[in-house]
Design a protein around this motif. Structure first.
Motif, PDB file in Angstrom:
ATOM      1  N   THR A 302      -2.370 -15.396  12.086  1.00  0.00           N
ATOM      2  CA  THR A 302      -3.105 -14.094  11.865  1.00  0.00           C
ATOM      3  C   THR A 302      -2.393 -12.970  12.601  1.00  0.00           C
ATOM      4  OG1 THR A 302      -5.212 -15.496  11.795  1.00  0.00           O
ATOM      5  CG2 THR A 302      -5.375 -12.829  12.247  1.00  0.00           C
ATOM      6  N   ARG A 303      -1.923 -13.081  13.614  1.00  0.00           N
ATOM      7  CA  ARG A 303      -1.093 -12.041  14.281  1.00  0.00           C
ATOM      8  C   ARG A 303       0.187 -11.487  13.393  1.00  0.00           C
ATOM      9  NH1 ARG A 303      -1.414 -10.458  19.497  1.00  0.00           N
ATOM     10  NH2 ARG A 303       0.890 -10.497  19.577  1.00  0.00           N
ATOM     11  N   ILE A 304       1.050 -12.729  13.064  1.00  0.00           N
ATOM     12  CA  ILE A 304       2.246 -12.201  12.164  1.00  0.00           C
ATOM     13  C   ILE A 304       1.935 -11.765  10.824  1.00  0.00           C
ATOM     14  CG2 ILE A 304       2.588 -14.519  11.508  1.00  0.00           C
ATOM     15  CD1 ILE A 304       5.201 -11.962  11.981  1.00  0.00           C
ATOM     16  N   ASN A 305       0.824 -12.283  10.243  1.00  0.00           N
ATOM     17  CA  ASN A 305       0.572 -11.703   9.117  1.00  0.00           C
ATOM     18  C   ASN A 305      -0.210 -10.409   8.971  1.00  0.00           C
ATOM     19  OD1 ASN A 305       1.412 -13.382   6.941  1.00  0.00           O
ATOM     20  ND2 ASN A 305      -0.514 -14.464   6.459  1.00  0.00           N
ATOM     21  N   THR A 306      -0.711 -10.044   9.751  1.00  0.00           N
ATOM     22  CA  THR A 306      -1.200  -8.524  10.082  1.00  0.00           C
ATOM     23  C   THR A 306       0.173  -7.591   9.540  1.00  0.00           C
ATOM     24  OG1 THR A 306      -0.978  -8.260  12.174  1.00  0.00           O
ATOM     25  CG2 THR A 306      -3.369  -8.685  11.445  1.00  0.00           C
ATOM     26  N   ALA A 307       1.232  -7.813  10.371  1.00  0.00           N
ATOM     27  CA  ALA A 307       2.581  -6.974  10.202  1.00  0.00           C
ATOM     28  C   ALA A 307       3.031  -7.252   8.576  1.00  0.00           C
ATOM     29  CB  ALA A 307       3.396  -7.584  11.206  1.00  0.00           C
ATOM     30  N   ASN A 308       2.911  -8.593   8.244  1.00  0.00           N
ATOM     31  CA  ASN A 308       3.559  -8.741   6.818  1.00  0.00           C
ATOM     32  C   ASN A 308       2.651  -8.184   5.677  1.00  0.00           C
ATOM     33  OD1 ASN A 308       5.447 -10.391   7.613  1.00  0.00           O
ATOM     34  ND2 ASN A 308       4.173 -12.332   7.898  1.00  0.00           N
ATOM     35  N   TYR A 309       1.336  -8.207   5.931  1.00  0.00           N
ATOM     36  CA  TYR A 309       0.258  -7.674   4.817  1.00  0.00           C
ATOM     37  C   TYR A 309       0.808  -6.046   4.897  1.00  0.00           C
ATOM     38  CZ  TYR A 309      -2.506 -11.657   3.300  1.00  0.00           C
ATOM     39  OH  TYR A 309      -2.753 -12.705   2.744  1.00  0.00           O
ATOM     40  N   TYR A 310       0.839  -5.444   6.247  1.00  0.00           N
ATOM     41  CA  TYR A 310       0.739  -4.023   6.219  1.00  0.00           C
ATOM     42  C   TYR A 310       2.159  -3.504   5.841  1.00  0.00           C
ATOM     43  CZ  TYR A 310       2.088  -0.082   8.812  1.00  0.00           C
ATOM     44  OH  TYR A 310       2.529   1.339   8.928  1.00  0.00           O
ATOM     45  N   LEU A 311       2.987  -4.179   6.199  1.00  0.00           N
ATOM     46  CA  LEU A 311       4.277  -3.683   5.764  1.00  0.00           C
ATOM     47  C   LEU A 311       4.635  -3.950   4.340  1.00  0.00           C
ATOM     48  CD1 LEU A 311       6.780  -4.932   8.715  1.00  0.00           C
ATOM     49  CD2 LEU A 311       5.993  -2.563   7.929  1.00  0.00           C
ATOM     50  N   GLY A 312       3.951  -4.978   3.547  1.00  0.00           N
ATOM     51  CA  GLY A 312       4.201  -5.174   2.139  1.00  0.00           C
ATOM     52  C   GLY A 312       3.290  -4.295   1.384  1.00  0.00           C
ATOM     53  N   ALA A 313       2.142  -3.905   1.824  1.00  0.00           N
ATOM     54  CA  ALA A 313       1.222  -2.925   1.068  1.00  0.00           C
ATOM     55  C   ALA A 313       1.957  -1.560   1.266  1.00  0.00           C
ATOM     56  CB  ALA A 313      -0.071  -2.798   1.518  1.00  0.00           C
ATOM     57  N   ALA A 314       2.344  -1.083   2.310  1.00  0.00           N
ATOM     58  CA  ALA A 314       3.169   0.209   2.627  1.00  0.00           C
ATOM     59  C   ALA A 314       4.069   0.438   1.888  1.00  0.00           C
ATOM     60  CB  ALA A 314       3.149   0.333   4.185  1.00  0.00           C
ATOM     61  N   ASN A 315       4.989  -0.562   1.844  1.00  0.00           N
ATOM     62  CA  ASN A 315       5.959  -0.097   1.067  1.00  0.00           C
ATOM     63  C   ASN A 315       5.918  -0.387  -0.416  1.00  0.00           C
ATOM     64  OD1 ASN A 315       8.887   0.043   2.880  1.00  0.00           O
ATOM     65  ND2 ASN A 315       7.503  -1.342   3.869  1.00  0.00           N
ATOM     66  N   LEU A 316       5.170  -1.157  -0.929  1.00  0.00           N
ATOM     67  CA  LEU A 316       4.495  -1.174  -2.180  1.00  0.00           C
ATOM     68  C   LEU A 316       4.136   0.116  -2.682  1.00  0.00           C
ATOM     69  CD1 LEU A 316       4.465  -3.276  -4.676  1.00  0.00           C
ATOM     70  CD2 LEU A 316       2.088  -3.936  -4.046  1.00  0.00           C
ATOM     71  N   ARG A 317       3.447   0.678  -1.912  1.00  0.00           N
ATOM     72  CA  ARG A 317       2.511   2.017  -2.117  1.00  0.00           C
ATOM     73  C   ARG A 317       3.843   2.988  -2.135  1.00  0.00           C
ATOM     74  NH1 ARG A 317      -1.741   5.726   1.234  1.00  0.00           N
ATOM     75  NH2 ARG A 317      -1.354   7.499  -0.153  1.00  0.00           N
ATOM     76  N   ALA A 318       4.717   2.945  -1.277  1.00  0.00           N
ATOM     77  CA  ALA A 318       5.822   3.936  -1.183  1.00  0.00           C
ATOM     78  C   ALA A 318       6.669   3.801  -2.635  1.00  0.00           C
ATOM     79  CB  ALA A 318       6.612   3.667   0.199  1.00  0.00           C
ATOM     80  N   PHE A 319       6.916   2.715  -3.000  1.00  0.00           N
ATOM     81  CA  PHE A 319       7.601   2.466  -4.068  1.00  0.00           C
ATOM     82  C   PHE A 319       6.854   2.957  -5.495  1.00  0.00           C
ATOM     83  CE2 PHE A 319       8.706  -0.381  -7.725  1.00  0.00           C
ATOM     84  CZ  PHE A 319      10.031  -0.014  -7.992  1.00  0.00           C
ATOM     85  N   GLY A 320       5.623   2.747  -5.461  1.00  0.00           N
ATOM     86  CA  GLY A 320       4.926   3.099  -6.599  1.00  0.00           C
ATOM     87  C   GLY A 320       4.613   4.429  -6.791  1.00  0.00           C
ATOM     88  N   GLU A 321       4.581   5.237  -5.473  1.00  0.00           N
ATOM     89  CA  GLU A 321       4.251   6.603  -5.567  1.00  0.00           C
ATOM     90  C   GLU A 321       5.846   7.189  -5.959  1.00  0.00           C
ATOM     91  OE1 GLU A 321       0.659   7.032  -2.426  1.00  0.00           O
ATOM     92  OE2 GLU A 321       2.762   7.581  -1.931  1.00  0.00           O
ATOM     93  N   LYS A 322       6.964   6.993  -5.436  1.00  0.00           N
ATOM     94  CA  LYS A 322       8.193   7.399  -5.737  1.00  0.00           C
ATOM     95  C   LYS A 322       8.581   7.192  -7.166  1.00  0.00           C
ATOM     96  CE  LYS A 322      11.438   7.507  -2.641  1.00  0.00           C
ATOM     97  NZ  LYS A 322      11.765   8.968  -2.217  1.00  0.00           N
ATOM     98  N   VAL A 323       8.482   6.116  -7.494  1.00  0.00           N
ATOM     99  CA  VAL A 323       8.994   5.669  -8.869  1.00  0.00           C
ATOM    100  C   VAL A 323       7.956   6.022 -10.265  1.00  0.00           C
ATOM    101  CG1 VAL A 323      10.103   3.706 -10.093  1.00  0.00           C
ATOM    102  CG2 VAL A 323      10.721   3.970  -7.931  1.00  0.00           C
ATOM    103  N   PHE A 324       7.073   5.577  -9.871  1.00  0.00           N
ATOM    104  CA  PHE A 324       6.090   5.879 -11.273  1.00  0.00           C
ATOM    105  C   PHE A 324       4.691   6.698 -10.758  1.00  0.00           C
ATOM    106  CE2 PHE A 324       7.394   1.036 -10.950  1.00  0.00           C
ATOM    107  CZ  PHE A 324       8.175   0.976 -12.192  1.00  0.00           C
ATOM    108  N   ARG A 325       5.280   7.482  -9.725  1.00  0.00           N
ATOM    109  CA  ARG A 325       4.081   8.604  -9.661  1.00  0.00           C
ATOM    110  C   ARG A 325       2.592   7.993  -9.399  1.00  0.00           C
ATOM    111  NH1 ARG A 325       8.327  10.124  -8.308  1.00  0.00           N
ATOM    112  NH2 ARG A 325       9.422  12.112  -9.071  1.00  0.00           N
ATOM    113  N   ILE A 326       2.262   6.737  -9.201  1.00  0.00           N
ATOM    114  CA  ILE A 326       0.995   6.290  -9.080  1.00  0.00           C
ATOM    115  C   ILE A 326       0.354   6.637  -7.643  1.00  0.00           C
ATOM    116  CG2 ILE A 326      -0.389   4.191  -9.029  1.00  0.00           C
ATOM    117  CD1 ILE A 326       1.933   2.709 -10.620  1.00  0.00           C
ATOM    118  N   ASN A 327      -0.627   7.214  -7.727  1.00  0.00           N
ATOM    119  CA  ASN A 327      -1.341   7.626  -6.458  1.00  0.00           C
ATOM    120  C   ASN A 327      -2.703   6.852  -6.471  1.00  0.00           C
ATOM    121  OD1 ASN A 327       0.478   9.712  -5.565  1.00  0.00           O
ATOM    122  ND2 ASN A 327      -0.104  11.034  -7.310  1.00  0.00           N
TER     123      ASN A 327
END
Length: 464
Positions: A302-327
């Motif tokens: 549970t401890r390690i997966n909070t980091a995995n989920y957070y970084l996965g979602a954060a970078n997926l969002r950054a990619f979606g907003e930068k490339v596809f302009r999805i907000n």
């Protein structure tokens, strides 16, 4: 009169200066950031990889390779964490400097997918532990793991999790200590785990020596360098020295790699019939310790997966907003990444761990080598704060992209040696990551000297 075709560098400098002058009150305190980062030390993967290296190359070679790994990881992350804290710079933002805007988008999606992959992998361990303890189907336990893990990275529950991190860390540490004692009492203490040696030494022609192969194996986890930058960007500047020494330095890797490897090696060669795999070790722990073993697995993962989920979602969002302009709201990106994680958990991801590590290691190792070379050559003089807007950066930065492509290509070629000649598989596995890092750093260093106009991804103002 000046003709500004690209936006004002004055604006960039003002933004940069104002951001640096701002206080750090909105940044994480040293204690909370340390506890959040040390949560990544509890990955069961670290227990597994130490055992796997000892099985493959012998305990002595594994220990030597792990000690070298701890030293190198500590030194590199001391540099990266200082830069990230001083400039509040994440991997995505720093990638604009070395790769340009489009290049940073590539780094974002790679980082997001790797974090998601680790979330899938570590989540599968919890699901497997539940299935071992209570029976049932893997898809059902995988769904339960995703459902309870997803809220943990949302605002209110994350604040709650900060409070229980102090409880979860001792459960991880003392739980594994208890597992070692339990296994020793039940099956007997001996030096078999310490004297484990391969049938034949691994010669240089086959990718040896074993300690170097171990070191190269841990290079497949250089994604921790990227994790470091994203976490360190949350720290306060006044705490830089503390974080360099305690949070992100060698001390962390003594726990994450040294202690975990000791536990993994001991359990593998003490408990009869246990497999040197992450699911095998987790299942063995539950079989050995019952409900208490299950609690240890759940708490650590549970401890390690909070980091995995957070970084996965954060970078997926950054990619979606930068490339596809999805907000979309944060919660939407979190749910989207969780759906992706669950779908991947339905696949036999664990079986392809070593292959995935090798491929991701090529991409990540090249990036880390370039980032480190850039910071060291720049000598801390022209650091770029994260507050600078994307519009001030070029689409591509030729220096970084060229070095990344060259390093990655060399790494991929090395990985394919085994398909050409099976006898060369060990050579490719050992020397692939090493040559990737060396070549990427060397090419970037040469371009730094010969093409100084591309030392930064910032757009130059054209004036007359």
């Amino acid at each position: 009169m000046s003709l500004n075709l690209t936006g004002s560098n004055t604006d960039v400098e003002a933004t940069d200066a104002l951001a640096r002058e701002g206080n750090d009150e909105d940044q994480m305190s040293r204690g909370k950031l340390t506890m959040a980062w040390y949560g990544t030390a509890s990955a069961f993967f670290f227990v597994y990889i130490g055992a796997a290296m000892a099985v493959a190359y012998g305990t002595l070679n594994a220990i030597i390779g792990i000690v070298l790994t701890i030293i190198v990881y500590g030194l590199i992350n001391t540099v990266l964490s200082r830069y990230a804290i001083n400039n509040r710079t994440t991997v995505a933002q720093f990638s604009r400097t070395i790769l340009g805007n489009a290049g940073s988008a590539i780094a974002m999606i790679i980082f997001a997918l790797i974090a998601i992959y680790y979330a899938v992998f570590e989540g599968s361990i919890v699901a497997y532990a539940f299935m071992t303890a209570f029976g049932g189907e893997m898809w059902m336990w995988s769904l339960i793991v995703v459902i309870y893990s997803t809220p943990l990275i949302l605002g209110g529950v994350r604040r709650f999790l900060d409070k229980i991190n102090g409880i979860l860390m001792p459960i991880y540490f003392f739980g594994l200590v208890a597992a070692v004692i339990w296994a020793g009492v039940q099956y007997g203490f001996s030096d078999a785990w310490l004297t484990q040696a391969p049938d034949l030494p691994l010669p240089l022609a086959m990718g040896g020596p074993g300690w170097l192969a171990t070191f190269a194996g841990y290079m497949g986890v250089w994604i921790m360098m990227m994790f470091t930058m994203d976490f360190a960007s949350l720290g306060k500047r006044k705490d830089i020295k503390y974080h360099q020494r305690v949070t992100f330095g060698p001390l962390f890797y003594v726990l994450a790699y040294g202690f975990a490897a000791f536990v993994g090696i001991f359990l593998t060669f003490t408990i009869p019939g246990i497999d040197a795999s992450e699911t095998g070790l987790a299942g063995g722990l539950v079989s050995l310790m019952g409900v208490f073993g299950l609690i240890v697995v759940i708490a650590t993962q549970t401890r390690i997966n909070t980091a995995n989920y957070y970084l996965g979602a954060a970078n997926l969002r950054a990619f979606g907003e930068k490339v596809f302009r999805i907000n979309m709201p944060n919660v939407a990106w979190v749910i989207l990444s969780s759906v992706i994680i669950y779908l991947f958990m339905l696949l036999p991801v664990v079986q392809y761990l070593l292959i995935a590590l090798a491929w991701q290691g090529v991409l990540v190792t090249a990036w880390v080598a370039i980032a480190l070379t850039h910071i060291l050559l720049d000598k801390w003089r022209n650091e770029e704060h994260a507050a600078i807007g994307d519009q001030h950066y070029k689409t591509f930065n030729g220096n970084g992209l060229t070095a990344w492509i060259v390093g990655t290509a060399i790494g991929i070629v090395m990985l394919q040696l085994g398909t050409i000649n099976p006898d060369l598989a060990g050579v490719g596995a050992t020397w692939g990551p090493i040559l990737t890092a060396v070549s990427a750093a060397l090419v970037y260093g040469i371009l730094w000297k010969t093409n100084p106009v591309s030392r930064t991804g910032l757009i130059k103002v054209v004036g007359v």
